[in-house]
Design a protein around this motif. Structure first.
Motif, PDB file in Angstrom:
ATOM      1  N   LEU A  62       0.828  -1.207   0.000  1.00 50.03           N
ATOM      2  CA  LEU A  62       0.000   0.000   0.000  1.00 50.03           C
ATOM      3  C   LEU A  62       0.865   1.261   0.000  1.00 50.03           C
ATOM      4  O   LEU A  62       0.542   2.248  -0.654  1.00 50.03           O
ATOM      5  N   LEU A  84      -8.610  12.674  -8.521  1.00 56.56           N
ATOM      6  CA  LEU A  84      -8.588  11.209  -8.432  1.00 56.56           C
ATOM      7  C   LEU A  84      -7.356  10.736  -7.667  1.00 56.56           C
ATOM      8  O   LEU A  84      -7.456   9.849  -6.808  1.00 56.56           O
ATOM      9  N   PHE A  85      -6.198  11.335  -7.962  1.00 46.70           N
ATOM     10  CA  PHE A  85      -4.983  10.976  -7.231  1.00 46.70           C
ATOM     11  C   PHE A  85      -5.166  11.230  -5.747  1.00 46.70           C
ATOM     12  O   PHE A  85      -4.752  10.440  -4.906  1.00 46.70           O
ATOM     13  N   SER A  87      -7.954  11.292  -3.935  1.00 45.43           N
ATOM     14  CA  SER A  87      -8.824  10.347  -3.227  1.00 45.43           C
ATOM     15  C   SER A  87      -8.154   8.984  -3.133  1.00 45.43           C
ATOM     16  O   SER A  87      -8.360   8.247  -2.168  1.00 45.43           O
ATOM     17  N   LEU A  88      -7.300   8.654  -4.128  1.00 48.64           N
ATOM     18  CA  LEU A  88      -6.539   7.397  -4.034  1.00 48.64           C
ATOM     19  C   LEU A  88      -5.593   7.447  -2.830  1.00 48.64           C
ATOM     20  O   LEU A  88      -5.494   6.488  -2.061  1.00 48.64           O
ATOM     21  N   ILE A  91      -7.540   7.031   0.493  1.00 47.29           N
ATOM     22  CA  ILE A  91      -7.978   5.665   0.821  1.00 47.29           C
ATOM     23  C   ILE A  91      -6.770   4.802   1.182  1.00 47.29           C
ATOM     24  O   ILE A  91      -6.855   3.936   2.066  1.00 47.29           O
ATOM     25  N   LEU A  92      -5.604   5.067   0.552  1.00 47.95           N
ATOM     26  CA  LEU A  92      -4.417   4.279   0.878  1.00 47.95           C
ATOM     27  C   LEU A  92      -3.905   4.616   2.274  1.00 47.95           C
ATOM     28  O   LEU A  92      -3.446   3.733   3.001  1.00 47.95           O
ATOM     29  N   GLY A  95      -5.830   2.694   4.608  1.00 47.08           N
ATOM     30  CA  GLY A  95      -5.460   1.277   4.514  1.00 47.08           C
ATOM     31  C   GLY A  95      -4.163   0.969   5.220  1.00 47.08           C
ATOM     32  O   GLY A  95      -4.035  -0.055   5.887  1.00 47.08           O
ATOM     33  N   SER A  98      -4.890   1.051   8.961  1.00 42.83           N
ATOM     34  CA  SER A  98      -5.961   0.197   9.496  1.00 42.83           C
ATOM     35  C   SER A  98      -5.483  -1.222   9.759  1.00 42.83           C
ATOM     36  O   SER A  98      -6.199  -2.012  10.355  1.00 42.83           O
TER      37      SER A  98
ATOM     38  N   ILE B 137      -8.620   3.036  -7.777  1.00 40.46           N
ATOM     39  CA  ILE B 137      -9.144   3.429  -6.464  1.00 40.46           C
ATOM     40  C   ILE B 137     -10.059   2.332  -5.933  1.00 40.46           C
ATOM     41  O   ILE B 137      -9.946   1.887  -4.784  1.00 40.46           O
ATOM     42  N   ILE B 144      -8.000  -3.428   0.576  1.00 41.19           N
ATOM     43  CA  ILE B 144      -7.976  -3.098   2.004  1.00 41.19           C
ATOM     44  C   ILE B 144      -9.101  -3.809   2.734  1.00 41.19           C
ATOM     45  O   ILE B 144      -8.898  -4.424   3.786  1.00 41.19           O
TER      46      ILE B 144
END
Lengths: 210, 197
Positions: A62, A84-85, A87-88, A91-92, A95, A98, B137, B144
């Motif tokens: 990740l 877009l980059f 939001s990627l 989310i990473l 991750g 988490s 995405i 995940i």
């Protein structure tokens, strides 16, 4: 170099940030996690907190994707591509943290995740408003367009979204909790990507608003 | 109340998203006051949906006009110099979608058209990298989620530390039970001795 309508926005500053990000990503790809040692009360024993191999592999994967996404966001010349980059990366970041096995950290990641999910509304909404006002999403074309009230409103919305996605100052409260976990180099990329992204976003917003 | 205490209260992780949602909501309400005007000069245009529907076009909102390999469709992109073949192919239609198109005038608005029945080639040709990013995405989100559901990080039962603790507790429990049993045994023996004597 171009991918259809998606062109690169290159000058020495962006190239420097792009290369720095790729070098950091490489260092993280070959790095190993730290091990934290905690002194225990009442005994002479130390308690080590190790990251096991499975977790290490998932986090490394990740982190590398996160580094590449940040590097891509540095040189893209397209507004929609940039969102877009972002939001990627958001989310990473969730991750990467988490996979930690500590309840307090997981609780604060949950709160950060809520913010990141909410932020997709202002982020994409702002980009859509700017597209509607300009008729284009290419930064090179937006540069020459005079700002209207709708464009500035869209830019402020995008800024709110970027703040939340990268978790800077006001949202740092939930992110600070995450840095107490073992697994240092992978947590650094969370930090680094948000720093780089916010510099780039401010630059893009200045392009839109001037 | 001192201002430091106030800031500390705001900085509690649980309160941050709520405060953020409130501020965002207020800001979006301010958005109603901002004058909004659509720029008529947009890239990737197409005819109004109603015009296409009234013309009984089965691919109604997705039709970009043109004839394959004869005349290019409606196209207007940002950098036509990078896209020499823009507009010659406007969309791809799967065989199943072609069949549905031949029997129904509502193909474009039905569910067949979205998940791969009809692919908007102009967007893929001009903004191909966006579609790659969008799906990556989604892929990361699935990676995940599946990693978490397999490893289940909130589950502490099988951790070595917790097992050791449980074993210790079990040993002390069984010691206590054994002690109690031996004590009651001794009592019973004493009673019996008294009766016999």
């Amino acid at each position: 170099m171009a991918f259809g309508d998606i062109v690169l926005y290159i000058n020495p500053f962006h190239l420097f940030m792009f290369v720095t990000m790729l070098v950091f990503t490489f260092l993280i790809a070959i790095g190993r996690t730290e091990t934290q040692v905690e002194a225990e009360l009442g005994t002479l024993d130390d308690k080590t907190k190790k990251v096991d191999l499975k977790e290490f592999k998932a986090r490394r994967f990740l982190s590398i994707i996160c580094g590449i996404a940040t590097a891509g966001a540095m040189i893209t010349g397209d507004l929609y591509n940039l969102t877009l980059f972002m939001s990627l990366i958001g989310i990473l970041n969730i991750g990467i943290i988490s996979s930690v096995k500590q309840v307090e950290v997981l609780d604060s990641v949950f709160q950060y995740g809520l913010i990141a999910m909410m932020c997709s509304l202002p982020l994409f909404g702002g980009a859509a408003l700017i597209l509607g006002a300009c008729g284009t999403v290419s930064l090179l074309a937006i540069q020459s367009i005079k700002p209207t009230a709708m464009m500035i409103f869209g830019a402020i919305l995008m800024f709110i979204g970027a703040c939340g996605e990268s978790g800077i100052a006001p949202f740092f409260a939930s992110k600070a909790e995450m840095f107490r976990t073992p697994g240092s180099p992978f947590l650094l990329i969370v930090h680094l990507s948000s720093l780089f992204i916010i510099i780039r976003v401010i630059e893009v917003l200045l392009i839109i608003c001037t | 109340m001192r201002i430091g205490d106030l800031f500390n209260k705001f900085a509690t992780p649980k309160r941050v998203p709520r405060l953020f949602a409130l501020i965002l909501g207020l800001f979006l309400i301010v958005g109603f006051l901002v004058p909004m005007a659509l720029n008529p000069d947009q890239i990737y245009p197409r005819l109004e949906p109603q015009v296409q529907i009234e013309a009984n076009d089965p691919a109604a909102p997705y039709d970009r006009g043109g004839e394959v390999l004869h005349s290019p469709g409606i196209t207007d992109s940002q950098y036509p110099q990078y896209e020499p073949k823009l507009g010659w192919i406007t969309s791809y239609v799967s065989p199943l979608a072609q069949f549905v198109m031949s029997i129904s005038p509502y193909f474009g608005t039905s569910i067949y058209s979205s998940p791969g029945g009809l692919i908007d080639e102009i967007l893929y040709y001009t903004r191909g990298f966006d579609t790659v990013l969008e799906s990556s995405i989604l892929m990361m989100a699935f990676i995940i989620a599946s990693w978490l559901s397999i490893n289940y990080t909130m589950n502490r039962k099988n951790e070595v530390e917790n097992i050791q603790k449980d074993v210790k507790i079990a040993i002390s429990e069984s010691d206590r039970v054994a002690n109690e049993i031996s004590k009651s045994n001794q009592k019973a023996k004493r009673k019996q001795m008294r009766r016999e004597s």
